[in-house]
Design an enzyme around this catalytic site. Structure first.
Site, mmCIF file in Angstrom:
data_model
loop_
_atom_site.group_PDB
_atom_site.id
_atom_site.type_symbol
_atom_site.label_atom_id
_atom_site.label_comp_id
_atom_site.label_asym_id
_atom_site.label_seq_id
_atom_site.Cartn_x
_atom_site.Cartn_y
_atom_site.Cartn_z
ATOM 1 N N GLY A 246 0.828 -1.192 0.000
ATOM 2 C CA GLY A 246 0.000 0.000 0.000
ATOM 3 C C GLY A 246 0.859 1.237 0.000
ATOM 4 O O GLY A 246 2.065 1.182 0.218
ATOM 5 N N GLY B 179 0.170 7.704 3.766
ATOM 6 C CA GLY B 179 0.495 9.115 3.754
ATOM 7 C C GLY B 179 1.986 9.372 3.849
ATOM 8 O O GLY B 179 2.491 10.345 3.324
ATOM 9 N N GLY C 271 4.522 7.191 2.999
ATOM 10 C CA GLY C 271 5.391 6.462 2.102
ATOM 11 C C GLY C 271 4.790 5.117 1.749
ATOM 12 O O GLY C 271 3.741 4.745 2.260
ATOM 13 N N LYS D 7 8.225 -0.098 5.500
ATOM 14 C CA LYS D 7 7.703 1.200 5.053
ATOM 15 C C LYS D 7 8.865 2.095 4.674
ATOM 16 O O LYS D 7 9.779 2.326 5.460
ATOM 17 C CB LYS D 7 6.909 1.807 6.201
ATOM 18 C CG LYS D 7 6.381 3.174 5.902
ATOM 19 C CD LYS D 7 5.228 3.536 6.805
ATOM 20 C CE LYS D 7 4.175 4.283 6.044
ATOM 21 N NZ LYS D 7 2.835 3.858 6.267
ATOM 22 N N ASP E 152 -3.533 10.820 12.181
ATOM 23 C CA ASP E 152 -3.970 10.331 10.869
ATOM 24 C C ASP E 152 -4.813 9.059 11.020
ATOM 25 O O ASP E 152 -4.533 8.049 10.391
ATOM 26 C CB ASP E 152 -2.737 10.082 9.981
ATOM 27 C CG ASP E 152 -3.094 10.038 8.498
ATOM 28 O OD1 ASP E 152 -4.199 10.485 8.139
ATOM 29 O OD2 ASP E 152 -2.274 9.538 7.712
#
Ligand SMILES: *[C@@H]1O[C@H](CO)[C@@H](O)[C@H](O)[C@H]1NC(C)=O
Ligand SMILES: *[C@@H]1O[C@H](CO)[C@@H](O)[C@H](O)[C@H]1NC(C)=O
Ligand SMILES: *[C@@H]1O[C@H](CO)[C@@H](O)[C@H](O)[C@H]1NC(C)=O
Ligand SMILES: *[C@@H]1O[C@H](CO)[C@@H](O)[C@H](O)[C@H]1NC(C)=O
Ligand SMILES: *[C@@H]1O[C@H](CO)[C@@H](O)[C@H](O)[C@H]1NC(C)=O
Ligand SMILES: *[C@@H]1O[C@H](CO)[C@@H](O)[C@H](O)[C@H]1NC(C)=O
Ligand SMILES: *[C@@H]1O[C@H](CO)[C@@H](O)[C@H](O)[C@H]1NC(C)=O
Ligand SMILES: *[C@@H]1O[C@H](CO)[C@@H](O)[C@H](O)[C@H]1NC(C)=O
Ligand SMILES: *[C@@H]1O[C@H](CO)[C@@H](O)[C@H](O)[C@H]1NC(C)=O
Ligand SMILES: *[C@@H]1O[C@H](CO)[C@@H](O)[C@H](O)[C@H]1NC(C)=O
Ligand SMILES: *[C@@H]1O[C@H](CO)[C@@H](O)[C@H](O)[C@H]1NC(C)=O
Ligand SMILES: *[C@@H]1O[C@H](CO)[C@@H](O)[C@H](O)[C@H]1NC(C)=O
Length: 828
Positions: free
Chosen positions: A504, A507, A509, A525, A621
């Protein structure tokens, strides 16, 4: 009081006190009038004690300037400077006073070095008054008929304060400009300026008064915004006005809540910035250009700007900073110089560093090319065309054209490798600056290999293999602070098969799947934008690493090499929540019981983050994409702590948290400190989506329901059919009481006023059924804010219906919420 001021005995007493206490507020007055002088540590202070004016010196400078700053703000913030280019070195023998009807600064030799320079009658009634809005006004005449001779608002330095105008005066023909400081230590006018272009009513940022690198776009009288600043529509805390007639054209703004201290400045970074004071620091609210490397010539001649490296500027290989002391204070505009002079051209000696060899070219790939190129014939001869021109410093090929650069090149930028627009750029260097390709030597060695050499090579090989092996075993890295692993980049590259299986793109990276040698599956990530250097990164990461809870994704380790920052997490086999609740097909359907457990688990995870770990962490977030599910569908909150890694700027929030829209609390744009209640808001928005099975930002399929939270609240309050709220795929299979409870708590969470929202701890208790919420507040008519791509950023209650219509019993959640509200701010 005024009489007392005129009393010589009083004056003497004040003077004596001043000498005695060496107090800064000597005049205690807001003005310099008649025969008064300002010198040394004396200052004047505006009537409401907002602004103060006197001598100051930049921290590491030895020079003094007359400047204005906020009286009550702990961090000395200069908003205006009088003698920007003519400092003094001894403030005690320099003096600011009224002279011949002007406010004049005299230096140590009593020579005039700065003046308001207006022609006036020279009347003795002239005064310079410092007002509460930060305007220093030179007035003449009696109280009743004061004439304004001059005001500092007409002569801004680098800061534009609320209430002042920035524009063009068609009578005096003067165009005001904000001009950056030269460096953070030198208030003299620097290279970057902002001014109004009267031809199309746009504001432009110019480099060295000429090269434009940003524009606001023209003012649009219909939409009341500048075309290229759509975020002006979010005028949540500012009021803007643009005035344009034959007399004058200007833009001005005010802050709706005048308790907020806000300023707008042309920064030494070449960006315009809007900042709000949050009690412990300036919070960046907005800035342009967003990317540092978009600032023209930011890195100076022969500098190379890279958005992903820190610092942003480096010299091209073969060059070094022209002035290291300037680079040390982040002033890169001086640029770089050659380490070795070029060989050719007029220099027929070997004094150039190339040992007589011709100059060579350094190849740089994925570059954004400097602007001022010349077209120079065919591509085939490009290299020799450049070599034959004494002043040519670089070339590049453009299809069949040859582009060359004459003299210093500015504004070179390194793009990331996967940026399709990157070009190859060839920089001319003295031959000695380039690593020699050892082709010839290779052949010689090949011929000369004797048996002895062969053996030693063989031995070397063995040692090399052993070392490599050893290195491989050591590679996952040493353990640092707690249980975190420091991974090697190459190791992660292998584990993720060169980052081939993307899970995926969040936001912060992209996330890739990887497998460790022991078959453990991991999620890696790659952080895309971060604002911190290595040391801070490690500190931050080790803090995150200590946070462990069954409802939080576990951080296993990290990698920090050069400009690369990666985080390694446990892999969650059921992916993220959004793929389950917003799915297209009916497989993977999450039944109501599971959804409820996920809501509760998520709440527990957030409760732990907010209140239970050592440093309170605000997630910033929360959205279904950041709730991951393990093989048992246990929810795990992901990405916590990352907001801190990317910096706390709102403009970054907007650019980095893609897909966050629809979950942001309104205070994100209000310029106040973000508290844990921002997460509560986002969590509430998400709860509604657990029920409806669709995004709040979407209308229902039949178009009847525009904003689900409002509809849900009305059904609950009116005692309607609660099951009609439920995701149709669940076919009304759910516990009515639980749905009711979830909708109520969600309504509590999404209130505009953060003090009214419950804490995560209360939410957990409510969902556990320990405490009860009665009737929820109805979300009032909501305003939808959109960005330039018309994506929803967030909703907020429209201010027109501000009166509260909470019919509920506020004794449970609301009052407790108030008592636990603190301004914990993990972002600062
Ligand atoms: C300023 O000084 C002049 C002469 O030195 C004097 O006549 C005048 O009264 C003084 N003004 C004030 C306001 O003290
Ligand atoms: C002043 O100089 C010191 C020592 O060189 C440095 O550590 C500090 O960051 C400087 N301060 C500013 C504001 O430049
Ligand atoms: C005062 O300013 C004048 C004119 O700029 C200059 O010549 C003189 O050297 C300055 N005096 C001192 C002590 O700096
Ligand atoms: C002061 O104003 C006059 C004209 O009014 C101008 O010629 C002069 O250059 C100005 N001096 C400064 C220092 O701005
Ligand atoms: C100016 O106003 C002050 C009070 O604001 C008053 O005391 C003073 O007498 C006035 N002076 C004149 C010349 O009117
Ligand atoms: C800015 O422009 C002036 C001429 O207008 C020029 O002399 C100066 O060198 C320029 N500055 C830089 C840094 O290029
Ligand atoms: C490119 O350079 C020219 C001068 O050579 C300048 O006029 C123009 O504004 C520059 N454009 C940008 C985007 O920097
Ligand atoms: C121009 O606008 C300003 C501010 O609204 C106003 O004070 C001024 O009178 C206007 N001038 C003309 C000629 O309309
Ligand atoms: C300035 O005023 C004149 C006439 O008074 C007008 O023709 C001109 O367009 C005005 N300029 C601007 C930039 O408004
Ligand atoms: C804020 O504005 C209000 C209304 O305009 C005014 O009454 C109040 O004095 C202002 N407060 C400050 C601190 O400027
Ligand atoms: C020629 O050589 C001198 C001294 O080595 C050097 O300063 C100069 O920059 C060189 N000229 C060119 C065009 O490289
Ligand atoms: C090159 O070298 C020769 C002899 O050393 C000299 O006469 C001539 O002036 C030099 N040319 C240039 C352009 O420096």
């Amino acid at each position: 009081m005024d009489m007392m001021k005129d009393d010589p005995r009083f004056m003497l007493a004040v003077l004596f006190l001043c000498l005695f206490l060496k107090t800064h507020i000597c005049h205690g007055a807001d003005r310099i009038s008649g025969n008064q002088t300002l010198t040394g540590d004396q200052t004047i202070v505006s009537a409401g004690e907002i602004f103060e004016l006197g001598f100051f010196k930049p921290v590491n400078s030895s020079k003094y300037y007359i400047g204005m700053w906020y009286k009550r703000i702990s961090e000395r913030t200069i908003v205006w400077v009088a003698n920007r280019e003519t400092p003094v070195s001894d403030r005690f023998s320099s003096v600011l006073r009224i002279s011949d009807g002007n406010l004049v600064l005299f230096n140590e030799s009593q020579i005039q070095i700065w003046s308001t320079n207006v022609s006036s009658s020279g009347s003795s009634s002239v005064q310079a008054v410092l007002e509460d809005n930060g305007n220093l006004v030179l007035k003449e005449g009696s109280n009743n008929s004061r004439r304004i001779l001059w005001e500092s608002f007409d002569h801004p330095a680098h800061t534009w304060l609320p209430g002042s105008k920035l524009g063009y005066n068609n009578i005096t023909k003067k165009n005001q400009r904000l001009i950056s400081w030269r460096t953070s230590e030198d208030p003299a006018p620097g290279l970057f300026s902002l001014e109004l272009d009267t031809s199309d009513n746009s504001y432009k940022i110019l480099w060295n008064g000429s090269v434009q690198y940003w524009t606001s776009g023209p003012w649009n009288e219909n939409t009341k915004i500048f075309d290229r600043v759509p975020e002006m529509r979010l005028n949540y805390i500012y009021d803007f006005h643009f005035v344009s007639n034959n007399t004058e054209k200007y833009f001005t703004y005010s802050v709706k809540d005048n308790s907020t201290t806000s300023r707008f400045l042309m920064d030494v970074s070449g960006q315009i910035k809007q900042q709000n004071w949050l009690g412990n620091g300036w919070n960046l609210f907005w800035s342009q250009p967003r990317q540092q490397c978009e600032v023209y010539a930011y890195c100076g001649a022969y500098g190379n700007c890279n958005e992903e490296s820190l610092p942003f500027c480096n010299c091209v290989t073969g060059f070094e900073p022209k002035s290291q002391s300037n680079w040390d204070i982040e002033d890169y505009s001086v640029g770089c110089r050659r380490k070795t002079p070029l060989q050719s051209c007029g220099n027929n000696s070997t004094s150039g560093g190339g040992n007589g060899e011709r100059d060579k070219f350094l190849q740089l790939t994925s570059m954004s090319l400097p602007n001022q190129s010349l077209s120079a014939g065919s591509a085939a001869q490009c290299e020799s065309t450049c070599l034959n021109n004494c002043s040519c410093t670089a070339y590049s090929l453009d299809d069949n054209d040859c582009l060359i650069w004459i003299g210093d090149f500015l504004d070179l930028e390194q793009l990331s490798e996967d940026d399709g627009t990157g070009r190859t750029f060839y920089v001319r260097l003295a031959a000695s600056e380039l690593p020699n390709p050892k082709k010839k030597n290779g052949v010689i060695i090949g011929v000369a290999v004797g048996s002895a050499v062969g053996i030693s090579v063989f031995l070397c090989l063995i040692v090399f293999v052993i070392l490599r092996r050893r290195k491989k075993i050591v590679k996952p890295g040493k353990t640092v602070e707690g249980s975190l692993m420091a991974y090697d980049y190459r190791y992660l590259q292998n584990a993720t098969k060169n980052f081939s299986e993307k899970l995926g793109g969040g936001g912060f990276g992209s996330v890739f799947k990887g497998t460790l040698p022991d078959q453990t599956v991991i999620a890696v990530k790659q952080l895309e934008s971060f604002s911190q250097g290595e040391k801070q990164f490690r500190t931050e990461v080790s803090t995150i690493g200590t946070i462990q809870h069954v409802n939080l994704v576990r951080l296993r380790g990290f990698c920090s090499e050069g400009a690369k920052r990666l985080l390694v997490y446990d892999y969650m086999s059921n992916g993220s929540l959004d793929s389950h609740i917003f799915r297209e097909k009916t497989s993977n359907l999450l039944d109501w019981k599971t959804r409820y457990q996920i809501a509760l688990g998520t709440a527990r995870g957030l409760y732990y983050l907010h209140e239970k770990c050592r440093d309170c962490i605000i997630h910033c977030d929360i959205k279904p994409e950041n709730i991951l599910l393990d093989s048992q569908f246990i929810p795990k909150v992901a990405d916590f702590g990352l907001a801190k890694l990317v910096g706390r700027d709102f403009s970054r929030v907007l650019t980095t948290m893609r897909g966050t829209r629809g979950y942001l609390a309104p205070e994100w744009i209000s310029g106040v400190a973000i508290t844990a209640k921002a997460d509560v808001f986002s969590f509430g928005m998400m709860l509604f989506e657990f029920v409806s099975g669709r995004r709040n930002s979407e209308q229902s399929e039949d178009g009847k329901v525009k904003f689900f939270p409002r509809w849900a609240a009305s059904v609950i309050i009116d005692g309607g059919d609660v099951l009609s709220l439920l995701d149709p795929s669940l076919e009304r299979n759910a516990d009515v009481e639980e749905i009711t409870r979830v909708c109520r708590v969600a309504c509590w969470c999404i209130q505009d006023d953060e003090n009214r929202r419950p804490t995560m701890g209360q939410i957990v208790q409510i969902l556990e059924g320990v405490i009860d919420v009665n009737l929820p507040p109805v979300p009032r008519s909501l305003q939808v804010f959109v960005d330039d791509q018309e994506n929803v950023i967030f909703y907020t209650e429209s201010s027109s219906s501000q009166s509260s219509q909470t019919r509920s019993n506020t004794s449970t959640a609301s009052s407790q919420a108030k008592s636990t509200t603190s301004s914990k701010n993990s972002l600062s």
